[in-house]
Design a protein around this motif. Structure first.
Motif, PDB file in Angstrom:
ATOM      1  N   ASP A   1       0.830  -1.191   0.000  1.00 29.61           N
ATOM      2  CA  ASP A   1       0.000   0.000   0.000  1.00 29.61           C
ATOM      3  C   ASP A   1       0.871   1.250   0.000  1.00 29.61           C
ATOM      4  OD1 ASP A   1      -2.298  -1.558   0.157  1.00 29.61           O
ATOM      5  OD2 ASP A   1      -2.271  -1.585   2.350  1.00 29.61           O
ATOM      6  N   PHE A   2       0.336   2.331  -0.559  1.00 28.69           N
ATOM      7  CA  PHE A   2       1.003   3.620  -0.485  1.00 28.69           C
ATOM      8  C   PHE A   2       0.822   4.214   0.919  1.00 28.69           C
ATOM      9  CE2 PHE A   2      -0.180   3.747  -5.169  1.00 28.69           C
ATOM     10  CZ  PHE A   2       1.101   3.441  -5.596  1.00 28.69           C
ATOM     11  N   ASP A   3       1.768   5.060   1.309  1.00 29.23           N
ATOM     12  CA  ASP A   3       1.659   5.734   2.599  1.00 29.23           C
ATOM     13  C   ASP A   3       0.541   6.759   2.611  1.00 29.23           C
ATOM     14  OD1 ASP A   3       3.747   4.245   3.545  1.00 29.23           O
ATOM     15  OD2 ASP A   3       5.268   5.772   3.125  1.00 29.23           O
ATOM     16  N   MET A   4       0.237   7.305   1.422  1.00 32.25           N
ATOM     17  CA  MET A   4      -0.845   8.282   1.277  1.00 32.25           C
ATOM     18  C   MET A   4      -1.460   8.116  -0.100  1.00 32.25           C
ATOM     19  SD  MET A   4       1.352  11.811   0.786  1.00 32.25           S
ATOM     20  CE  MET A   4       2.178  11.541   2.360  1.00 32.25           C
ATOM     21  N   PRO A   5      -2.704   8.569  -0.299  1.00 30.11           N
ATOM     22  CA  PRO A   5      -3.342   8.399  -1.603  1.00 30.11           C
ATOM     23  C   PRO A   5      -2.497   8.986  -2.732  1.00 30.11           C
ATOM     24  CG  PRO A   5      -4.942   9.137   0.019  1.00 30.11           C
ATOM     25  CD  PRO A   5      -3.598   9.208   0.686  1.00 30.11           C
ATOM     26  N   SER A   6      -2.400   8.248  -3.835  1.00 26.91           N
ATOM     27  CA  SER A   6      -1.552   8.660  -4.952  1.00 26.91           C
ATOM     28  C   SER A   6      -2.304   8.488  -6.259  1.00 26.91           C
ATOM     29  CB  SER A   6      -0.261   7.848  -4.972  1.00 26.91           C
ATOM     30  OG  SER A   6       0.440   7.998  -3.748  1.00 26.91           O
ATOM     31  N   THR A   7      -1.940   9.293  -7.221  1.00 31.42           N
ATOM     32  CA  THR A   7      -2.610   9.235  -8.514  1.00 31.42           C
ATOM     33  C   THR A   7      -1.812   8.485  -9.567  1.00 31.42           C
ATOM     34  OG1 THR A   7      -1.624  11.356  -9.158  1.00 31.42           O
ATOM     35  CG2 THR A   7      -3.775  11.427  -8.089  1.00 31.42           C
ATOM     36  N   THR A   8      -0.484   8.520  -9.472  1.00 28.71           N
ATOM     37  CA  THR A   8       0.347   7.963 -10.543  1.00 28.71           C
ATOM     38  C   THR A   8       1.618   7.351  -9.977  1.00 28.71           C
ATOM     39  OG1 THR A   8      -0.423   9.775 -11.963  1.00 28.71           O
ATOM     40  CG2 THR A   8       1.424   8.472 -12.771  1.00 28.71           C
ATOM     41  N   LEU A   9       2.035   6.237 -10.566  1.00 33.56           N
ATOM     42  CA  LEU A   9       3.325   5.618 -10.265  1.00 33.56           C
ATOM     43  C   LEU A   9       4.106   5.554 -11.573  1.00 33.56           C
ATOM     44  CD1 LEU A   9       5.040   4.198  -8.043  1.00 33.56           C
ATOM     45  CD2 LEU A   9       4.123   2.040  -8.902  1.00 33.56           C
ATOM     46  N   LEU A  10       5.224   6.281 -11.637  1.00 29.73           N
ATOM     47  CA  LEU A  10       5.986   6.387 -12.882  1.00 29.73           C
ATOM     48  C   LEU A  10       7.278   5.584 -12.797  1.00 29.73           C
ATOM     49  CD1 LEU A  10       5.695  10.237 -13.479  1.00 29.73           C
ATOM     50  CD2 LEU A  10       4.245   8.445 -14.438  1.00 29.73           C
ATOM     51  N   PRO A  11       7.507   4.643 -13.705  1.00 30.28           N
ATOM     52  CA  PRO A  11       8.792   3.925 -13.739  1.00 30.28           C
ATOM     53  C   PRO A  11       9.902   4.823 -14.260  1.00 30.28           C
ATOM     54  CG  PRO A  11       7.429   3.233 -15.569  1.00 30.28           C
ATOM     55  CD  PRO A  11       6.577   4.151 -14.735  1.00 30.28           C
ATOM     56  N   LEU A  12      11.109   4.622 -13.749  1.00 31.71           N
ATOM     57  CA  LEU A  12      12.267   5.420 -14.159  1.00 31.71           C
ATOM     58  C   LEU A  12      13.262   4.637 -14.999  1.00 31.71           C
ATOM     59  CD1 LEU A  12      12.925   7.409 -10.857  1.00 31.71           C
ATOM     60  CD2 LEU A  12      12.086   8.324 -13.021  1.00 31.71           C
ATOM     61  N   GLY A  13      12.907   3.415 -15.387  1.00 33.91           N
ATOM     62  CA  GLY A  13      13.806   2.615 -16.203  1.00 33.91           C
ATOM     63  C   GLY A  13      14.831   1.851 -15.395  1.00 33.91           C
ATOM     64  N   GLU A  14      14.792   1.963 -14.081  1.00 39.75           N
ATOM     65  CA  GLU A  14      15.684   1.215 -13.201  1.00 39.75           C
ATOM     66  C   GLU A  14      14.830   0.505 -12.172  1.00 39.75           C
ATOM     67  OE1 GLU A  14      19.455   1.933 -10.142  1.00 39.75           O
ATOM     68  OE2 GLU A  14      18.733   3.561 -11.425  1.00 39.75           O
ATOM     69  N   ARG A  15      14.941  -0.810 -12.164  1.00 33.86           N
ATOM     70  CA  ARG A  15      14.056  -1.598 -11.328  1.00 33.86           C
ATOM     71  C   ARG A  15      14.153  -1.196  -9.870  1.00 33.86           C
ATOM     72  NH1 ARG A  15      13.611  -8.171 -11.134  1.00 33.86           N
ATOM     73  NH2 ARG A  15      12.630  -8.295  -9.098  1.00 33.86           N
ATOM     74  N   GLY A  16      12.996  -1.044  -9.247  1.00 34.53           N
ATOM     75  CA  GLY A  16      12.931  -0.710  -7.828  1.00 34.53           C
ATOM     76  C   GLY A  16      12.903   0.777  -7.552  1.00 34.53           C
ATOM     77  N   LYS A  17      13.033   1.623  -8.617  1.00 33.34           N
ATOM     78  CA  LYS A  17      13.015   3.068  -8.433  1.00 33.34           C
ATOM     79  C   LYS A  17      11.868   3.674  -9.245  1.00 33.34           C
ATOM     80  CE  LYS A  17      17.943   3.657  -7.432  1.00 33.34           C
ATOM     81  NZ  LYS A  17      19.187   4.380  -7.787  1.00 33.34           N
ATOM     82  N   TYR A  18      11.038   4.469  -8.565  1.00 34.51           N
ATOM     83  CA  TYR A  18       9.847   5.019  -9.198  1.00 34.51           C
ATOM     84  C   TYR A  18       9.573   6.430  -8.682  1.00 34.51           C
ATOM     85  CZ  TYR A  18       9.382   0.013  -9.893  1.00 34.51           C
ATOM     86  OH  TYR A  18       9.650  -1.291 -10.208  1.00 34.51           O
ATOM     87  N   ILE A  19       8.720   7.137  -9.420  1.00 29.23           N
ATOM     88  CA  ILE A  19       8.217   8.437  -8.985  1.00 29.23           C
ATOM     89  C   ILE A  19       6.763   8.257  -8.593  1.00 29.23           C
ATOM     90  CG2 ILE A  19       7.615  10.779  -9.690  1.00 29.23           C
ATOM     91  CD1 ILE A  19      10.070  10.770 -11.481  1.00 29.23           C
ATOM     92  N   LEU A  20       6.438   8.677  -7.405  1.00 22.99           N
ATOM     93  CA  LEU A  20       5.099   8.536  -6.857  1.00 22.99           C
ATOM     94  C   LEU A  20       4.451   9.924  -6.784  1.00 22.99           C
ATOM     95  CD1 LEU A  20       2.991   6.670  -5.577  1.00 22.99           C
ATOM     96  CD2 LEU A  20       4.141   6.986  -3.380  1.00 22.99           C
ATOM     97  N   VAL A  21       3.365  10.095  -7.531  1.00 23.11           N
ATOM     98  CA  VAL A  21       2.673  11.375  -7.561  1.00 23.11           C
ATOM     99  C   VAL A  21       1.460  11.302  -6.640  1.00 23.11           C
ATOM    100  CG1 VAL A  21       1.535  13.104  -8.988  1.00 23.11           C
ATOM    101  CG2 VAL A  21       3.433  11.763  -9.928  1.00 23.11           C
ATOM    102  N   GLY A  22       1.510  12.053  -5.550  1.00 25.66           N
ATOM    103  CA  GLY A  22       0.402  12.093  -4.617  1.00 25.66           C
ATOM    104  C   GLY A  22      -0.363  13.399  -4.742  1.00 25.66           C
ATOM    105  N   SER A  23      -1.308  13.615  -3.846  1.00 25.70           N
ATOM    106  CA  SER A  23      -2.121  14.824  -3.903  1.00 25.70           C
ATOM    107  C   SER A  23      -1.347  16.057  -3.458  1.00 25.70           C
ATOM    108  CB  SER A  23      -3.367  14.653  -3.031  1.00 25.70           C
ATOM    109  OG  SER A  23      -2.989  14.350  -1.684  1.00 25.70           O
ATOM    110  N   LYS A  24      -0.311  15.879  -2.605  1.00 27.32           N
ATOM    111  CA  LYS A  24       0.449  17.013  -2.081  1.00 27.32           C
ATOM    112  C   LYS A  24       1.927  16.980  -2.446  1.00 27.32           C
ATOM    113  CE  LYS A  24      -2.519  17.763   1.958  1.00 27.32           C
ATOM    114  NZ  LYS A  24      -2.550  17.859   3.442  1.00 27.32           N
ATOM    115  N   TYR A  25       2.456  15.783  -2.720  1.00 27.89           N
ATOM    116  CA  TYR A  25       3.893  15.657  -2.931  1.00 27.89           C
ATOM    117  C   TYR A  25       4.176  14.798  -4.179  1.00 27.89           C
ATOM    118  CZ  TYR A  25       3.812  17.027   1.978  1.00 27.89           C
ATOM    119  OH  TYR A  25       3.562  17.678   3.172  1.00 27.89           O
TER     120      TYR A  25
END
Length: 423
Positions: A392-416
């Motif tokens: 689960d995410f720590d807080m509600p999120s809208t998008t999870l973006l892969p960065l091309g390196e396994r295990g590393k992602y960008i998490l887009v939440g409502s505030k951060y």
């Protein structure tokens, strides 16, 4: 043999002096010089050289084999490694409107909305920004080029990682867009009596136009362009008597299609009443058409040919593509868990199959992994179908973006907007 006498020398003039201990030192035996021995045996020399080369080649081969085995073992371990949590490695405040959308691009991501688009590095540093006004922006990406078109509007912008490279203004309403790796764009334009598939150079000039009518070729359901912009495929829905059918058509805009009528180099209408609503070029020479219960793989050299076709025994809920794979989400409600995930390679061979029950908003490939996420959780599967992360995410999120390196992602939440690393 030479004699060395220890003690006082007997050559000191005293001939009666006693002889002390004698140490004998053996000198090397020298052979008598023979001119014949100076001539080396040529066959023996060649044999020794061959033996040396074989020894060196054997050592190199063994070393390479050991390295390959080690890398294989490491890769297998990484592919099957399971994650249980994540840490936040970077975080920036989100200062855009809630309706903004995000997509992976280059070494970071693009944020876009009705009011404009911006490109950011993975750490949140802005590279470029473009304002515009669109009713319904649609984004298509090919390598380092991105096109943003106004669906039901008349404008398409094209960008690379440095910024704006072109703008297209159309006279008719846009219903679909595609982009090539050099910045050329294709747009499906709608009129009351006909539809047009137009290609534009990045300076906005029209390269070609294909006119279609419902009574002729039919209505274009979906289009896809090859990376080099020389090939186009389209699925058409058309009326045949009292039946509605699908036709998949291939166009070629290189010298191959120059002498063909309307640049058409192939068409396939064997789908019967099955609607084929999704077509996609995977590479310049491989393309896929997906219907309600069928997947067709085409190989395009100069002209297209049907490489393989797979009948699907369940309803296809969703299709997604990677660089080398085709992913299907099937209805599995009659057999326990709600969904079945099936992955095929470009030869049409099934790579993996697994089931799950969670409803995910986004399902995508990240090289050899499959990422699924909704606003509260995400799951990751390896290419063998093993779930290696489910959390689960720590807080509600809208998008999870892969960065091309396994295990590393960008998490887009409502505030951060956060960079996360799985562990």
């Amino acid at each position: 043999m030479a004699d060395i006498i220890s003690g006082n020398s007997r050559f000191n003039g005293d001939k009666k002096a006693p002889v002390k201990k004698v140490i004998q030192i053996r000198t090397p035996d020298y052979k008598v010089h023979d001119a014949a021995t100076d001539e080396l045996d040529e066959e023996e020399v060649k044999h020794r050289i061959r033996r040396h080369r074989l020894r060196v080649a054997g050592i190199i081969t063994l070393t390479v084999v050991v390295i390959v085995v080690i890398l294989f073992v490491i890769r297998q371990a990484l592919d099957n490694y399971s994650y249980t949590s994540y840490v936040i490695t970077n975080s920036v405040n989100r200062e855009d409107i809630e309706s903004s959308q995000y997509v992976t691009f280059g070494e970071g991501y693009i944020r876009y909305s009705n009011d404009g688009a911006s490109y950011y590095t993975e750490k949140g540093k802005a590279i470029w920004n473009q304002t515009f006004s669109m009713q319904k922006p649609q984004v298509k990406i090919c390598h380092d080029c991105v096109a943003i078109g106004d669906i039901n509007g008349n404008t398409i912008y094209t960008f690379d990682k440095k910024g704006l490279i072109g703008k297209v203004d159309t006279s008719l309403a846009i219903s679909q867009i595609e982009v090539g790796k050099q910045g050329a764009v294709v747009a499906v334009l709608e009129d009351n009596e006909a539809n047009y598939i137009n290609m534009y150079d990045k300076d906005g000039s029209k390269i070609y136009s294909v006119k279609t009518t419902l009574s002729g070729d039919g209505y274009p359901l979906d289009i896809s362009m090859s990376e080099d912009s020389t090939r186009l495929m389209a699925s058409y829905i058309y009326v045949s008597g009292e039946e509605i059918k699908t036709n998949v058509v291939f166009y070629n805009f290189s010298n191959v299609g120059k002498n063909e009528t309307e640049r058409v180099v192939g068409g396939f209408n064997h789908y019967g009443d099955t609607l084929v609503g999704d077509v996609q070029f995977i590479t310049n020479n491989m393309a896929v058409a997906v219907g309600e219960d069928i997947v067709s793989i085409y190989r395009i050299k100069e002209y297209p040919s049907l490489e393989k076709e797979m009948k699907i025994d369940s309803k296809i809920e969703r299709v997604f593509y990677g660089d080398s794979y085709i992913g299907l989400v099937l209805d599995n409600s009659a057999s326990g868990e709600l969904y079945k995930l099936v992955v095929y390679n470009l030869s049409g061979n099934k790579v993996c199959e697994t089931t799950f029950s969670t409803q995910y908003d986004v399902i995508q490939f990240d090289e050899k992994t499959i990422i699924m996420n909704n606003s509260s959780s995400f799951a990751i599967y390896n290419i063998k179908g093993k779930c290696i992360a489910d959390m689960d995410f720590d807080m509600p999120s809208t998008t999870l973006l892969p960065l091309g390196e396994r295990g590393k992602y960008i998490l887009v939440g409502s505030k951060y907007i956060q960079n996360i690393k799985l562990k």
